[in-house]
Design a protein around this motif. Sequence first.
Motif, mmCIF file in Angstrom:
data_model
loop_
_atom_site.group_PDB
_atom_site.id
_atom_site.type_symbol
_atom_site.label_atom_id
_atom_site.label_comp_id
_atom_site.label_asym_id
_atom_site.label_seq_id
_atom_site.Cartn_x
_atom_site.Cartn_y
_atom_site.Cartn_z
ATOM 1 N N ALA A 241 1.248 -1.421 0.452
ATOM 2 C CA ALA A 241 0.170 0.098 0.093
ATOM 3 C C ALA A 241 0.734 1.549 -0.049
ATOM 4 C CB ALA A 241 -0.822 -0.120 1.060
ATOM 5 N N ARG A 242 2.083 0.612 1.126
ATOM 6 C CA ARG A 242 2.703 2.532 0.749
ATOM 7 C C ARG A 242 3.526 2.414 -0.497
ATOM 8 N NH1 ARG A 242 0.994 5.536 4.631
ATOM 9 N NH2 ARG A 242 0.040 4.077 6.460
ATOM 10 N N PHE A 243 4.026 1.898 -1.467
ATOM 11 C CA PHE A 243 4.651 1.228 -2.759
ATOM 12 C C PHE A 243 3.211 2.048 -3.738
ATOM 13 C CE2 PHE A 243 4.635 -0.444 -7.313
ATOM 14 C CZ PHE A 243 6.497 -0.020 -7.335
ATOM 15 N N HIS A 249 -0.792 5.775 -7.445
ATOM 16 C CA HIS A 249 -1.697 5.190 -7.348
ATOM 17 C C HIS A 249 -2.842 4.842 -6.920
ATOM 18 C CE1 HIS A 249 1.765 2.116 -9.401
ATOM 19 N NE2 HIS A 249 1.500 3.084 -9.351
ATOM 20 N N VAL A 250 -2.564 5.612 -5.402
ATOM 21 C CA VAL A 250 -4.142 5.537 -4.416
ATOM 22 C C VAL A 250 -4.535 6.563 -3.813
ATOM 23 C CG1 VAL A 250 -4.079 2.258 -4.299
ATOM 24 C CG2 VAL A 250 -2.884 4.046 -2.432
ATOM 25 N N ASP A 251 -5.207 6.982 -3.481
ATOM 26 C CA ASP A 251 -5.091 8.867 -2.649
ATOM 27 C C ASP A 251 -4.819 8.195 -1.444
ATOM 28 O OD1 ASP A 251 -6.815 10.069 -4.573
ATOM 29 O OD2 ASP A 251 -7.740 8.870 -4.654
ATOM 30 N N LEU A 252 -5.397 7.395 -0.275
ATOM 31 C CA LEU A 252 -4.812 7.442 0.844
ATOM 32 C C LEU A 252 -4.250 5.702 1.408
ATOM 33 C CD1 LEU A 252 -8.280 8.951 2.224
ATOM 34 C CD2 LEU A 252 -6.286 10.078 2.511
ATOM 35 N N VAL A 253 -3.895 5.629 2.451
ATOM 36 C CA VAL A 253 -3.515 4.863 2.757
ATOM 37 C C VAL A 253 -4.154 5.124 4.551
ATOM 38 C CG1 VAL A 253 -1.414 2.807 3.696
ATOM 39 C CG2 VAL A 253 -1.504 3.647 1.339
ATOM 40 N N VAL A 254 -4.900 3.875 4.626
ATOM 41 C CA VAL A 254 -5.763 3.297 6.737
ATOM 42 C C VAL A 254 -5.302 2.683 6.937
ATOM 43 C CG1 VAL A 254 -6.966 5.845 5.463
ATOM 44 C CG2 VAL A 254 -7.445 3.526 6.016
ATOM 45 N N ARG A 255 -5.507 3.105 8.354
ATOM 46 C CA ARG A 255 -5.401 1.653 8.702
ATOM 47 C C ARG A 255 -6.997 1.138 9.543
ATOM 48 N NH1 ARG A 255 -1.210 -0.672 11.497
ATOM 49 N NH2 ARG A 255 -2.567 -1.162 13.294
ATOM 50 N N ARG A 256 -7.313 -0.329 9.213
ATOM 51 C CA ARG A 256 -8.608 -0.861 9.525
ATOM 52 C C ARG A 256 -9.204 0.098 10.661
ATOM 53 N NH1 ARG A 256 -8.546 -7.210 9.576
ATOM 54 N NH2 ARG A 256 -7.681 -6.982 7.266
ATOM 55 N N ALA A 257 -9.227 -0.235 11.628
ATOM 56 C CA ALA A 257 -9.839 0.723 12.481
ATOM 57 C C ALA A 257 -10.239 1.823 12.364
ATOM 58 C CB ALA A 257 -9.181 0.634 13.858
ATOM 59 N N GLU A 258 -9.766 2.520 10.806
ATOM 60 C CA GLU A 258 -9.711 3.970 11.039
ATOM 61 C C GLU A 258 -11.019 3.686 9.441
ATOM 62 O OE1 GLU A 258 -6.100 5.382 10.332
ATOM 63 O OE2 GLU A 258 -5.664 5.785 11.479
ATOM 64 N N LEU A 259 -10.942 3.323 8.922
ATOM 65 C CA LEU A 259 -11.495 2.898 7.755
ATOM 66 C C LEU A 259 -12.599 3.611 6.771
ATOM 67 C CD1 LEU A 259 -11.250 3.043 4.092
ATOM 68 C CD2 LEU A 259 -11.584 -0.501 4.592
ATOM 69 N N PRO A 260 -13.763 2.628 8.192
ATOM 70 C CA PRO A 260 -15.406 3.689 8.260
ATOM 71 C C PRO A 260 -15.025 5.107 8.879
ATOM 72 C CG PRO A 260 -15.077 1.207 9.859
ATOM 73 C CD PRO A 260 -13.245 1.786 9.459
ATOM 74 N N SER A 429 -2.234 -1.650 -14.076
ATOM 75 C CA SER A 429 -3.590 -1.549 -14.207
ATOM 76 C C SER A 429 -4.247 -0.977 -14.538
ATOM 77 C CB SER A 429 -3.735 -2.115 -12.713
ATOM 78 O OG SER A 429 -3.850 -3.904 -11.869
ATOM 79 N N GLY A 430 -4.140 0.810 -12.815
ATOM 80 C CA GLY A 430 -4.989 1.799 -13.651
ATOM 81 C C GLY A 430 -4.731 1.853 -15.550
ATOM 82 N N ALA A 431 -3.665 2.398 -16.131
ATOM 83 C CA ALA A 431 -3.707 2.466 -17.898
ATOM 84 C C ALA A 431 -4.419 1.373 -18.199
ATOM 85 C CB ALA A 431 -2.006 1.919 -18.554
ATOM 86 N N ILE A 432 -4.818 0.341 -17.999
ATOM 87 C CA ILE A 432 -6.015 -0.312 -18.228
ATOM 88 C C ILE A 432 -6.828 -0.489 -18.096
ATOM 89 C CG2 ILE A 432 -6.475 -3.014 -18.543
ATOM 90 C CD1 ILE A 432 -3.446 -3.735 -18.335
#
Length: 607
Positions: A241-243, A249-260, A429-432
């Motif tokens: 996710a950090r890569f 490629h992604v906007d945010l990386v969050v821990r599971r407890a923070e996701l909701p 992946s995003g390009a395809i």
Amino acid sequence: MEPSTLERINGLPDGVWRPCPRCAALLHRDRLARALHTCPECGHHLPLGADDRIALLVDPDSFVEHDADLAAADPLEFTDRMPYPQRLERARAKTGRADGAVLGLATIGGHRVALVVLDFAFLGGSMGSAVGEKVARAAETALDHGVPLVAVSASGGARMQEGVLSLLQMAKTAAAIRLLRDAGVPYLSVLTDPVYGGVAASFASLGDVIVAEEGTRAGFAGPRVIEQTIRQPLPAGFQTARFLHEHGHVDLVVRRAELPGVLARLIGFCAAAGTAAGPVPVAGPRSSRTPGPRPSRTPGHEDRPERSVDAWTAVRRARAADRPTVRQHLDRIFDDFVELHGDRWERDDSAIVGGLARLDGSPVVVVGTAKGRDTRENVANNFGMPHPAGYRKVMRLFELAQRWGVPVVTLVDTPGAYPGLAAEEGNQSGAIAETLALAAGLRTPVVAVITGEGGSGGALALAVADRLLIQENGVFSVISPEGCAAILFGDAGQAPVAARALRLRAEDLGRLGVVDEILPEPPGDPERAAGLVAEAVSRLLGQLAGVPVEELLAARYRRLRGYGVLARDGGTARDGGGTIRDGGGTIRDGGGTGSPAAEPWREGAHV
């Protein structure tokens, strides 16, 4: 001596204790549940089933499931180490689900959403006809109700046991997301560990906002596939996710407890902005979502003498070194070709050739994948495997055709998209996925021709069209026979057996309703074969030229929505009519060694 974790849990009630996969801490079931299946010692995020995921994300008692009985059929009669129906029954018994996705309506933070969640416990969350159908229905539900769509992905990729029909779910789901974009309905994509292959290269990468849960691995090709295919060493932290975040490629990386809470804030923002306040009136494709008739085969093809060849022979013919390249096709089929270069972002990818041309005097934009006539030319063209820059070049040419109001012709001959480190850094992946979405809504006629090898999502990106043709010695498949054999048998030497099971020959694709016409290839006469391609493409473009744009888009969407064979509660096939019942083609003589067939998804092996 300190006893090992396994020794400590030996003899305890099954399922009560488990070791953390990362730190080996001994975790009690109840404590793990309270921690949302996150290790309290090291923070490692353990897998979360679909029901637990839904309970985590939505407001209590707000989820109402739709289409719970939608299930996969067995269109290829596929057998590897066990028949596909038996594998499905085991997955159903394990999960209590008819297939690998859960669809419904719910509220998050008090706001209504359409929700679809992939269940990794069901055959690795792989996307076959039923999963693709549920994702498409989720998008259409969001459209009908004027509410945001939330998709939670956890998948090893497309489902090999459904062959090219599973590959086509990439186009189906991308087309459905395209409808949301056109209508301004928000779409939030959540990536959870892992997301690879056909899911990563379709709807999972098309979110207006993409959120990755901490610990997620995602990409087009899994690390094992890259290392086995091109022998390229990979850096630490690759595809984490950090890569993904570091490479944009992604906007945010969050821990599971923070996701909701993060999702609730995003959906609240959508509501405040008025982007999803009620049912969305959309003209065109939305009014024609019912799957339409299956594509027909070549007119008169049934009257031609059958010239069946073994599937592995077909693969070798499609890959033959003396098979015409895209440049030779351009010379023989089109006039006045002017090549255009570059993606206007990074560079020019020589694996994609495209530009302006004339066909029977009429202007077209033509785009194709480029192999080579010899080793030097193949190396220069990366053996016909495009990088992300190549797919951005395709999109640039598609958009040019749309602006100028000229039709598009694509020529497909590629083993697939390039699976290397640089491609993953550039978001393959995003390009395809973006190419699929653009093609689904392109406001000009598109005719595609598979002239040789049609490999996986890298080929599908150029094969979303109003009419899809294939030369009789071409093949089109969800995965290469070698890749299929390596995953299911641990032995790429079983490729000939896998080829038969994948139903990848032109005649198989015709029976499955995937291609519209099969174009003859007179032996030893490539000029005549090219002439037959030119005649067919010109005829079809003439037919499509008089179709109003909105009708064209509606028919294209019906076409994409119609791909797949479904069943209810594992019953008889429906909605497709493409099931083959002629026997043969299944993997019945395979042996091979290696890990069990379910394990490739466990490590993110993709299709």
